[in-house]
Design a protein around this motif. Structure first.
Motif, PDB file in Angstrom:
ATOM      1  N   LEU A   1       0.822  -1.220   0.000  1.00 25.09           N
ATOM      2  CA  LEU A   1       0.000   0.000   0.000  1.00 25.09           C
ATOM      3  C   LEU A   1       0.850   1.261   0.000  1.00 25.09           C
ATOM      4  O   LEU A   1       1.943   1.238   0.547  1.00 25.09           O
ATOM      5  CB  LEU A   1      -0.887   0.024   1.260  1.00 25.09           C
ATOM      6  N   LEU A   2       0.320   2.337  -0.503  1.00 25.62           N
ATOM      7  CA  LEU A   2      -0.798   2.502  -1.425  1.00 25.62           C
ATOM      8  C   LEU A   2      -0.239   2.616  -2.842  1.00 25.62           C
ATOM      9  O   LEU A   2       0.878   3.101  -3.035  1.00 25.62           O
ATOM     10  CB  LEU A   2      -1.594   3.765  -1.109  1.00 25.62           C
ATOM     11  N   ALA A   3      -1.023   2.249  -3.837  1.00 31.70           N
ATOM     12  CA  ALA A   3      -0.513   2.195  -5.200  1.00 31.70           C
ATOM     13  C   ALA A   3       0.044   3.521  -5.688  1.00 31.70           C
ATOM     14  O   ALA A   3       1.071   3.569  -6.365  1.00 31.70           O
ATOM     15  CB  ALA A   3      -1.616   1.725  -6.148  1.00 31.70           C
ATOM     16  N   ASN A   4      -0.648   4.619  -5.379  1.00 32.17           N
ATOM     17  CA  ASN A   4      -0.293   5.920  -5.941  1.00 32.17           C
ATOM     18  C   ASN A   4       0.561   6.767  -5.014  1.00 32.17           C
ATOM     19  O   ASN A   4       0.880   7.913  -5.343  1.00 32.17           O
ATOM     20  CB  ASN A   4      -1.560   6.700  -6.305  1.00 32.17           C
ATOM     21  N   THR A   5       0.957   6.226  -3.852  1.00 31.56           N
ATOM     22  CA  THR A   5       1.808   7.001  -2.945  1.00 31.56           C
ATOM     23  C   THR A   5       3.095   6.222  -2.650  1.00 31.56           C
ATOM     24  O   THR A   5       4.075   6.357  -3.365  1.00 31.56           O
ATOM     25  CB  THR A   5       1.062   7.395  -1.658  1.00 31.56           C
ATOM     26  N   CYS A   6       3.088   5.384  -1.623  1.00 27.67           N
ATOM     27  CA  CYS A   6       4.331   4.722  -1.223  1.00 27.67           C
ATOM     28  C   CYS A   6       4.832   3.727  -2.265  1.00 27.67           C
ATOM     29  O   CYS A   6       6.045   3.599  -2.466  1.00 27.67           O
ATOM     30  CB  CYS A   6       4.159   4.041   0.132  1.00 27.67           C
ATOM     31  N   ILE A   7       3.924   2.998  -2.925  1.00 28.36           N
ATOM     32  CA  ILE A   7       4.367   2.073  -3.966  1.00 28.36           C
ATOM     33  C   ILE A   7       4.997   2.847  -5.117  1.00 28.36           C
ATOM     34  O   ILE A   7       6.118   2.541  -5.558  1.00 28.36           O
ATOM     35  CB  ILE A   7       3.189   1.215  -4.472  1.00 28.36           C
ATOM     36  N   GLU A   8       4.298   3.857  -5.604  1.00 29.86           N
ATOM     37  CA  GLU A   8       4.828   4.616  -6.734  1.00 29.86           C
ATOM     38  C   GLU A   8       6.116   5.335  -6.378  1.00 29.86           C
ATOM     39  O   GLU A   8       7.081   5.319  -7.157  1.00 29.86           O
ATOM     40  CB  GLU A   8       3.782   5.610  -7.247  1.00 29.86           C
ATOM     41  N   SER A   9       6.163   5.964  -5.213  1.00 29.74           N
ATOM     42  CA  SER A   9       7.363   6.709  -4.827  1.00 29.74           C
ATOM     43  C   SER A   9       8.565   5.788  -4.669  1.00 29.74           C
ATOM     44  O   SER A   9       9.671   6.109  -5.116  1.00 29.74           O
ATOM     45  CB  SER A   9       7.111   7.466  -3.522  1.00 29.74           C
ATOM     46  N   THR A  10       8.353   4.635  -4.035  1.00 27.60           N
ATOM     47  CA  THR A  10       9.444   3.686  -3.856  1.00 27.60           C
ATOM     48  C   THR A  10       9.895   3.123  -5.193  1.00 27.60           C
ATOM     49  O   THR A  10      11.099   2.969  -5.452  1.00 27.60           O
ATOM     50  CB  THR A  10       9.005   2.553  -2.914  1.00 27.60           C
ATOM     51  N   ALA A  11       8.941   2.841  -6.058  1.00 26.92           N
ATOM     52  CA  ALA A  11       9.279   2.288  -7.368  1.00 26.92           C
ATOM     53  C   ALA A  11      10.030   3.300  -8.231  1.00 26.92           C
ATOM     54  O   ALA A  11      11.005   2.950  -8.916  1.00 26.92           O
ATOM     55  CB  ALA A  11       8.008   1.836  -8.083  1.00 26.92           C
ATOM     56  N   ARG A  12       9.599   4.547  -8.217  1.00 30.44           N
ATOM     57  CA  ARG A  12      10.309   5.579  -8.978  1.00 30.44           C
ATOM     58  C   ARG A  12      11.745   5.726  -8.484  1.00 30.44           C
ATOM     59  O   ARG A  12      12.689   5.842  -9.286  1.00 30.44           O
ATOM     60  CB  ARG A  12       9.581   6.923  -8.866  1.00 30.44           C
ATOM     61  N   PHE A  13      11.916   5.733  -7.158  1.00 27.36           N
ATOM     62  CA  PHE A  13      13.252   5.878  -6.574  1.00 27.36           C
ATOM     63  C   PHE A  13      14.109   4.685  -6.982  1.00 27.36           C
ATOM     64  O   PHE A  13      15.300   4.832  -7.301  1.00 27.36           O
ATOM     65  CB  PHE A  13      13.122   5.970  -5.062  1.00 27.36           C
ATOM     66  N   ALA A  14      13.518   3.496  -6.969  1.00 24.09           N
ATOM     67  CA  ALA A  14      14.260   2.297  -7.375  1.00 24.09           C
ATOM     68  C   ALA A  14      14.754   2.424  -8.814  1.00 24.09           C
ATOM     69  O   ALA A  14      15.908   2.091  -9.128  1.00 24.09           O
ATOM     70  CB  ALA A  14      13.381   1.067  -7.219  1.00 24.09           C
ATOM     71  N   MET A  15      13.891   2.899  -9.708  1.00 21.26           N
ATOM     72  CA  MET A  15      14.282   3.090 -11.096  1.00 21.26           C
ATOM     73  C   MET A  15      15.446   4.070 -11.192  1.00 21.26           C
ATOM     74  O   MET A  15      16.419   3.836 -11.918  1.00 21.26           O
ATOM     75  CB  MET A  15      13.078   3.588 -11.901  1.00 21.26           C
ATOM     76  N   GLU A  16      15.369   5.173 -10.451  1.00 17.59           N
ATOM     77  CA  GLU A  16      16.433   6.171 -10.487  1.00 17.59           C
ATOM     78  C   GLU A  16      17.769   5.588 -10.014  1.00 17.59           C
ATOM     79  O   GLU A  16      18.837   6.003 -10.474  1.00 17.59           O
ATOM     80  CB  GLU A  16      16.063   7.376  -9.613  1.00 17.59           C
ATOM     81  N   LEU A  17      17.707   4.613  -9.115  1.00 18.27           N
ATOM     82  CA  LEU A  17      18.919   3.989  -8.591  1.00 18.27           C
ATOM     83  C   LEU A  17      19.421   2.845  -9.466  1.00 18.27           C
ATOM     84  O   LEU A  17      20.447   2.237  -9.160  1.00 18.27           O
ATOM     85  CB  LEU A  17      18.667   3.472  -7.170  1.00 18.27           C
ATOM     86  N   GLY A  18      18.669   2.527 -10.536  1.00 16.82           N
ATOM     87  CA  GLY A  18      19.148   1.543 -11.485  1.00 16.82           C
ATOM     88  C   GLY A  18      18.578   0.149 -11.337  1.00 16.82           C
ATOM     89  O   GLY A  18      19.050  -0.789 -11.990  1.00 16.82           O
ATOM     90  N   TYR A  19      17.555  -0.019 -10.504  1.00 16.76           N
ATOM     91  CA  TYR A  19      16.930  -1.326 -10.348  1.00 16.76           C
ATOM     92  C   TYR A  19      15.913  -1.579 -11.464  1.00 16.76           C
ATOM     93  O   TYR A  19      15.314  -0.641 -11.997  1.00 16.76           O
ATOM     94  CB  TYR A  19      16.196  -1.419  -9.000  1.00 16.76           C
ATOM     95  N   HIS A  20      15.716  -2.851 -11.786  1.00 21.20           N
ATOM     96  CA  HIS A  20      14.605  -3.270 -12.641  1.00 21.20           C
ATOM     97  C   HIS A  20      13.356  -3.289 -11.762  1.00 21.20           C
ATOM     98  O   HIS A  20      13.345  -3.922 -10.708  1.00 21.20           O
ATOM     99  CB  HIS A  20      14.886  -4.663 -13.209  1.00 21.20           C
ATOM    100  N   VAL A  21      12.304  -2.609 -12.189  1.00 24.32           N
ATOM    101  CA  VAL A  21      11.123  -2.376 -11.350  1.00 24.32           C
ATOM    102  C   VAL A  21       9.904  -3.079 -11.929  1.00 24.32           C
ATOM    103  O   VAL A  21       9.569  -2.897 -13.110  1.00 24.32           O
ATOM    104  CB  VAL A  21      10.838  -0.864 -11.224  1.00 24.32           C
ATOM    105  N   THR A  22       9.232  -3.868 -11.085  1.00 26.52           N
ATOM    106  CA  THR A  22       7.972  -4.507 -11.463  1.00 26.52           C
ATOM    107  C   THR A  22       6.863  -4.043 -10.527  1.00 26.52           C
ATOM    108  O   THR A  22       7.012  -4.104  -9.304  1.00 26.52           O
ATOM    109  CB  THR A  22       8.079  -6.040 -11.382  1.00 26.52           C
ATOM    110  N   LEU A  23       5.769  -3.568 -11.101  1.00 30.45           N
ATOM    111  CA  LEU A  23       4.545  -3.281 -10.359  1.00 30.45           C
ATOM    112  C   LEU A  23       3.579  -4.441 -10.534  1.00 30.45           C
ATOM    113  O   LEU A  23       3.556  -5.081 -11.587  1.00 30.45           O
ATOM    114  CB  LEU A  23       3.893  -1.990 -10.865  1.00 30.45           C
ATOM    115  N   VAL A  24       2.776  -4.712  -9.511  1.00 34.76           N
ATOM    116  CA  VAL A  24       1.787  -5.791  -9.577  1.00 34.76           C
ATOM    117  C   VAL A  24       0.422  -5.147  -9.356  1.00 34.76           C
ATOM    118  O   VAL A  24       0.060  -4.790  -8.234  1.00 34.76           O
ATOM    119  CB  VAL A  24       2.077  -6.881  -8.541  1.00 34.76           C
TER     120      VAL A  24
END
Length: 209
Positions: free
Chosen positions: A144-167
């Motif tokens: 939780l939540l899709a549009n806040t903590c999930i999105e923010s964490t996923a965006r940060f992961a992408m910026e750091l060079g990780y491969h990112v999967t959303l479910v």
């Protein structure tokens, strides 16, 4: 689909699995429940976490700051969510609401990251350090939540060079429009894969094979 996952380098990031979010009687559950029920959130979270453990992918807990008296009160710029937490005392430390849902308890060897204060699980925590120490290159975001903590964490992961999967059905939000924005508008701009639970489980099992 996203191809095969190298399970030695893949981690499921379980974000904010608190009773206040996921359990009947939780402070925020009534706002999450309609979307959660529609997508089958709890069953899909159980499936993702259970499948990850079964095939040997790492499960990492990424919890929000548990509210304590005085939190945010002297800050210059608490954000709207933090102001709401001050009012409703979400995830209060030492309370049932601030405990992890009984179905999502850390197992021996699983890492629980330092609590994040705002929305990104990376900001001001040890998440990046822990992932690098465990050789992780691919992260799967659920919780939780899709549009806040999930999105923010996923965006940060992408910026750091990780491969990112959303479910898309292993998360929820307060409104269907927020889910639409998270997965149809915003997610495609940064995520490498946006899968259903069934698609993710199939990919993990393919990696195991």
């Amino acid at each position: 689909m996203s191809g095969t996952y190298d399970l030695r380098r893949t981690a499921v990031l379980l974000v904010d699995p608190y009773n206040d979010f996921l359990s009947e009687g939780g402070k925020i559950w009534p706002r999450v429940e309609p979307v959660a029920q529609e997508v089958g959130l709890l069953g899909n979270l159980r499936c993702v976490v259970g499948s990850a453990r079964e095939v040997g992918a790492r499960v990492v807990f990424v919890p929000h700051r548990r509210w304590e008296p005085g939190d945010y009160e002297t800050w210059d710029h608490p954000n709207p969510t933090q102001r709401s937490i001050m009012e409703r005392h979400s995830f209060a430390r030492g309370t049932w609401g601030g405990e992890f849902h009984p179905d999502f308890q850390p197992q021996p060897g699983e890492v629980v990251i330092h609590e994040h204060w705002a929305q990104s699980g990376f900001a001001n925590t040890d998440l990046d350090f822990q992932l690098k120490q465990h050789g992780i290159s691919h992260v799967v975001l659920v919780g939780l939540l899709a549009n806040t903590c999930i999105e923010s964490t996923a965006r940060f992961a992408m910026e750091l060079g990780y491969h990112v999967t959303l479910v898309r059905d292993a998360t929820a939000a307060f409104q269907p429009e927020m889910m639409h924005a998270a997965h149809e508008l915003n997610g495609p701009t940064f995520a490498h894969a946006i899968l259903t639970t069934a698609e993710l489980v199939a990919a993990l099992r393919e990696g195991a094979a």
